[in-house]
Design an enzyme around this catalytic site. Structure first.
Site, PDB file in Angstrom:
ATOM      1  CD  GLU A 104       0.161  -1.285   3.034  1.00 39.37           C
ATOM      2  OE1 GLU A 104       0.989  -1.322   3.956  1.00 39.37           O
ATOM      3  OE2 GLU A 104      -0.294  -2.297   2.479  1.00 39.37           O
TER       4      GLU A 104
ATOM      5  CG  ASN B 222       5.397 -11.923   6.001  1.00 42.37           C
ATOM      6  OD1 ASN B 222       6.255 -12.570   6.602  1.00 42.37           O
ATOM      7  ND2 ASN B 222       5.352 -10.598   6.025  1.00 42.37           N
TER       8      ASN B 222
ATOM      9  CG  ASP C 250       3.855  -0.169   4.987  1.00 44.27           C
ATOM     10  OD1 ASP C 250       4.541  -0.974   4.329  1.00 44.27           O
ATOM     11  OD2 ASP C 250       2.610  -0.215   5.031  1.00 44.27           O
TER      12      ASP C 250
ATOM     13  CG  ASP D 208      13.268  24.851 -29.789  1.00 50.83           C
ATOM     14  OD1 ASP D 208      13.100  24.299 -30.899  1.00 50.83           O
ATOM     15  OD2 ASP D 208      14.163  25.701 -29.590  1.00 50.83           O
TER      16      ASP D 208
ATOM     17  CG  ASN E 135       1.504  -3.776   6.363  1.00 46.55           C
ATOM     18  OD1 ASN E 135       2.383  -4.298   5.691  1.00 46.55           O
ATOM     19  ND2 ASN E 135       0.607  -2.949   5.842  1.00 46.55           N
TER      20      ASN E 135
ATOM     21  CG  ASP F 110      10.722  19.946 -32.459  1.00 44.50           C
ATOM     22  OD1 ASP F 110      11.094  19.182 -33.368  1.00 44.50           O
ATOM     23  OD2 ASP F 110      11.285  21.023 -32.195  1.00 44.50           O
TER      24      ASP F 110
ATOM     25  CG  ASP G 290      14.840  20.494 -33.630  1.00 40.60           C
ATOM     26  OD1 ASP G 290      14.965  20.134 -34.808  1.00 40.60           O
ATOM     27  OD2 ASP G 290      14.642  21.670 -33.295  1.00 40.60           O
TER      28      ASP G 290
END
Length: 895
Positions: free
Chosen positions: A316, A705, A734, A637, A730, A641, A358
């Site tokens: 998560e 696990n 985390d 630019d 957990n 392009d 370019d």
């Protein structure tokens, strides 16, 4: 014929092929015929015809892609599969733990923890992208707001460009933006800058003459056409509007970039990994639920346990870790004068193995420079520079880029006295037919000197003699030896010019003629005869000094640089040679059109320089390179392009670019320097490495696990760990990984492009994950047999022991997985990651001895447990290192 043009060519929403046909056919006929074919007149359209065409074609406006509204950005920030699953789990948990639970058993902790994770991750991503979009300049209109139009029974008047329709007659002059695709029907000394479409720095000469072979040429190369978005540098013209709005070249590009871009390598990679982990979860969680329910008979308890396991198995933190990594990369790059508009682009730039550039302004300076000044023998000679300087200095017409380049050589003024030695008498201005201009100066001796500067073909025919200008200190005329300009001398001069062209130079000739004191002051074209050739001047948009080293640095990182330019092949070859790129294989736009996609895809890999390429061809090249499995970056630019920038995995523009290019780009450079990209590539790979660290750590750990949970559920008479304990473990795990974005990567990792490979992650998970299960079962055995925690009455001791061992081993494995080297000996984690993981390990050891333990249904562990724990962890690390070495040897990879 009129019906054909009306129904087939000027129909709204025509194909690009029909558009090209119209431009070619109109270009091939005289101005009078062009006017007839467009069903208009030299006096313009009537008011009624204008209204009809406005209804038919709509206003002359192009669609631009605007940044999403803030609320759409907010919604998109939460749209990912992990967030969706977590929200589903949160809803289920809410009903099970709160709605369906007894009053004294309600527990909102799972819902609160999950909600915090989802909200924090989504808001972090939203804020970064919202801030980046706001920092990027807003898209602006690419055409002028008004233009001069001529219509029946009216004087020419200024009107909004949105009201222009096909068939209108418009006036253009220096400084104007061209408001539509037009056919020139009359012009005088007209030069148009088309760099935005073609990439060519030099302005192009334009004419109203018909081009008989126009149907065999690319429209952008036709000299009697002007295109929307380009601008008039000098001269004036009357033009016939052929196409407006979305049907123009500019409009087609604009519509193309308004379409949803194809999925980037980053998005593909994240999705593959996400669905891999989701499939794994969908198999394992129901299996654990059924095992517990069938064996223990308590289905509600089994459901709560399965929910906790689901939360534990889902990475998560992935959205948060990804976003934090990308945000950190974005901040680091902003310090190097780079604005990251789309966070995903940071990883894409690290995965990039091909960079398409370019030429103009990226590889070159985007400045015309006087590169050479040669005498008639082809030798460098400052005398020729002085003739050219006098011509440019005293002309009064609009100075072009080449004149400005000549006048930068102010050292000439140290050799001659401009004001006292010369006095301007007259000027013969440039025109398209002559392709030259002359100034006439009165010298100190009273004689008058005509200095002519012009195109090679047109000027050499006016010369009867040639001479070496002599020493550099004075302007010699009469004293210098002169030779007749016979065929041999002319051939020699043309060969020198050809050699200069092959070097990518635009060449002009300088010639002079001396007149007596009594010559009338009103000179005309007839005096441009019997000239004496003095030499050549050659111009070039030179490569940046940093371009070559930058390309070498990118090559060392496994990034191949390809030049894609609208300029001609000679210029492209010269620039490629200057920056060290191979120039033996150059592909032209015409050749590209002759290959089917499958055949062209093979040729693209071996071709480094592409010249005379139009915008849609740039797009095709990028598409095919991506289809071949490459991660493609594109830097540009100009309007030409924009489509390729949108299609590339990472589009890169600069703050001085046209707005439509900046809008299409993912990254904007505040300095147009490839060395900045080198830093960006390293930042991207650093970011990618830290993201993959988390995924491989989470995937392998969770996979292990699940085996432990499944086995314990089947073998134990109680739950191996309570749902609240799983959630707490957990959450702490985390938190230990939250510092990963601040970790470093080994130098070896940064040397090659990195791509998402779900197969690699799956392989890693299958080999490394079960190692943790082995030591989980060892821990089970120790708790069950050594410490006699083998009955429901002693489950708290068992659960506490596994909680501590599981959290310590998961946290410790962060250091084992983060590097292919031996941790703590050959490679240390960054200080933030070392500090956070150390803190979590201390918390894991101390938690059972704190008052919080009771609320988590844990108890203090016996001191005798800790030597066993140390032995388990040490053996776990040694086995992991052995498997890691074997894995690297077998698969030639780690992260």
């Amino acid at each position: 014929m009129k019906l054909f043009f009306k129904t087939k060519i000027i129909q709204p929403k025509i194909s690009s092929g029909d558009h090209v046909m119209l431009l070619q056919k109109i270009s091939s006929v005289s101005p009078e015929e062009a006017i007839l074919k467009m069903e208009t007149s030299p006096d313009g359209l009537s008011a009624e015809a204008v209204q009809i065409r406005l209804q038919e074609y709509g206003p002359n406006e192009s669609n631009y892609q605007k940044a999403p509204k803030w609320y759409r950005q907010l919604l998109n920030a939460f749209l990912n599969p992990f967030t969706f699953i977590l929200m589903v789990i949160a809803v289920i948990s809410y009903f099970v733990d709160n709605v369906m639970a007894a009053a004294n058993e309600k527990d909102p902790s799972t819902v609160i923890i999950i909600s915090i994770m989802v909200v924090f991750s989504g808001l972090l991503r939203f804020w970064q992208e919202f801030r980046s979009n706001r920092a990027a300049e807003q898209l602006k209109k690419m055409v002028t707001t008004s233009t001069t139009v001529k219509r029946k029974n009216k004087q020419p008047e200024e009107i909004s460009v949105t009201q222009i329709v096909p068939g209108d007659i418009i006036k253009l002059s220096a400084g104007d933006m061209v408001p539509a695709d037009c056919r020139i029907i009359h012009s005088k000394d007209l030069f148009c800058s088309e760099a935005m479409l073609t990439g060519e720095a030099m302005p192009n000469e334009k004419s109203f003459q018909a081009i008989p072979n126009a149907t065999t040429q690319i429209p952008l190369m036709l000299e009697n056409l002007c295109f929307m978005g380009t601008n008039i540098v000098s001269g004036s013209a009357t033009a016939l509007v052929l196409k407006t709005a979305a049907q123009t070249y500019f409009g087609q590009i604009s519509e193309k970039i308004s379409e949803k871009g194809s999925e980037t390598e980053f998005e593909k990679g994240v999705n593959k990994v996400s669905y891999l982990l989701i499939r794994f979860m969908l198999v394992m969680v129901p299996l654990i639920f059924l095992t517990n329910g069938l064996i223990k008979g308590n289905w509600m308890e089994a459901l709560l346990f399965a929910i906790a396991v689901a939360v534990g198995i889902i990475p998560e933190m992935l959205p948060m870790i990804v976003t934090a990594n990308l945000s950190k990369g974005s901040i680091a790059m902003s310090k190097k004068k780079v604005i990251v508009k789309h966070l995903d682009a940071i990883q894409n730039i690290g995965a990039m193995n091909i960079l398409c550039c370019d030429k103009t302004g990226t590889i070159t300076k985007n400045e015309i420079e006087l590169e050479k000044h040669l005498n008639a023998d082809g030798n460098d000679d400052k005398e020729v520079l002085k003739w050219a300087y006098l011509n440019s200095y005293f002309q009064t017409g609009l100075r072009n880029l080449m004149d400005e380049a000549v006048l930068k050589h102010t050292e000439v003024q140290d050799l001659i006295n401009l004001e006292s030695d010369f006095q301007k008498v007259d000027e013969i201005p440039f025109d398209f037919e002559r392709r030259r201009m002359s100034v006439i100066l009165k010298m100190k001796n009273g004689k008058q000197l005509l200095i002519c500067k012009g195109a090679v073909e047109e000027t050499i025919g006016l010369c009867t003699k040639s001479f070496d200008p002599g020493p550099d200190k004075e302007l010699h005329i009469e004293q210098d030896a002169q030779i007749p300009l016979d065929e041999n001398v002319k051939k020699k001069i043309l060969n020198i010019s050809k050699e200069m062209n092959e070097e990518g130079l635009r060449v002009l000739l300088i010639a002079i003629r001396e007149f007596g004191e009594d010559h009338p002051a009103n000179y005309s074209k007839k005096e441009e005869s019997e000239l004496t050739l003095t030499g050549f001047i050659g111009f070039l948009d030179p490569a940046k000094p940093s371009a070559g080293p930058s390309i070498d640095a990118l090559n060392q990182l496994g990034v191949e640089v390809k030049i894609i330019t609208g300029d001609n092949d000679l210029v492209a070859k010269k620039v490629g040679k200057d920056v060290g790129l191979p120039t033996d294989k150059i592909m032209l736009g015409e050749e590209l059109e002759n290959h089917a996609d499958e055949e062209l895809q093979k040729k693209l890999i071996e071709t480094v320089i592409f010249a005379k390429i139009n915008p849609m061809q740039k797009l095709r090249i990028v598409n095919l390179l991506r289809q071949a499995g490459n991660t493609v970056g594109f830097i540009g630019d100009g309007i030409n392009d924009a489509a390729a920038l949108k299609e590339a995995d990472v589009g890169i523009s600069v703050d001085s670019a046209v707005d439509i290019s900046k809008e299409s780009a993912d990254i904007i450079l505040l300095e147009k320097d490839l060395m900045v990209l080198h830093e960006g590539v390293l930042a991207g790979r650093q970011t990618f490495g830290n993201i993959v660290k988390y995924i491989k750590m989470a995937a392998s750990s969770n996979f292990g696990n699940m085996f432990s949970m499944l086995g314990a559920s089947a073998l134990l008479p109680f739950l191996p760990m309570l749902p609240l304990q799983i959630i707490t473990q957990n959450l702490l795990y985390d938190f230990s990984q939250s510092a990963i974005p601040w970790d470093t990567m080994d130098e070896e990792f940064l040397e090659q492009p990195k791509k998402w490979e779900a197969g690699s992650i799956q392989r890693f998970m299958l080999w490394i994950g079960p190692i943790s299960s082995v030591f989980d079962y060892v821990t089970f055995a120790v708790m069950f047999f050594i410490f006699k925690a083998n009955s429901p009455e002693h489950q708290s001791l068992f659960q506490t022991g596994w909680f501590v061992e599981g959290l310590l081993s998961q946290t410790l494995i962060v250091h084992m997985i983060r590097t292919r080297k031996i941790p703590f000996i050959q490679s240390w984690a960054s200080a933030p990651l070392t500090a956070v993981t150390s803190l979590i390990m201390l918390i894991a050891i101390a938690l059972p001895f704190t008052p919080i333990a009771e609320s988590l249904k844990m108890q203090a562990l016996p001191i005798a447990y800790f030597p066993w724990l140390a032995g388990i962890l040490l053996t776990y690390c040694l086995l992991t290192q052995l498997v890691k070495n074997w894995y690297i040897k077998k698969y030639k990879e780690w992260l």
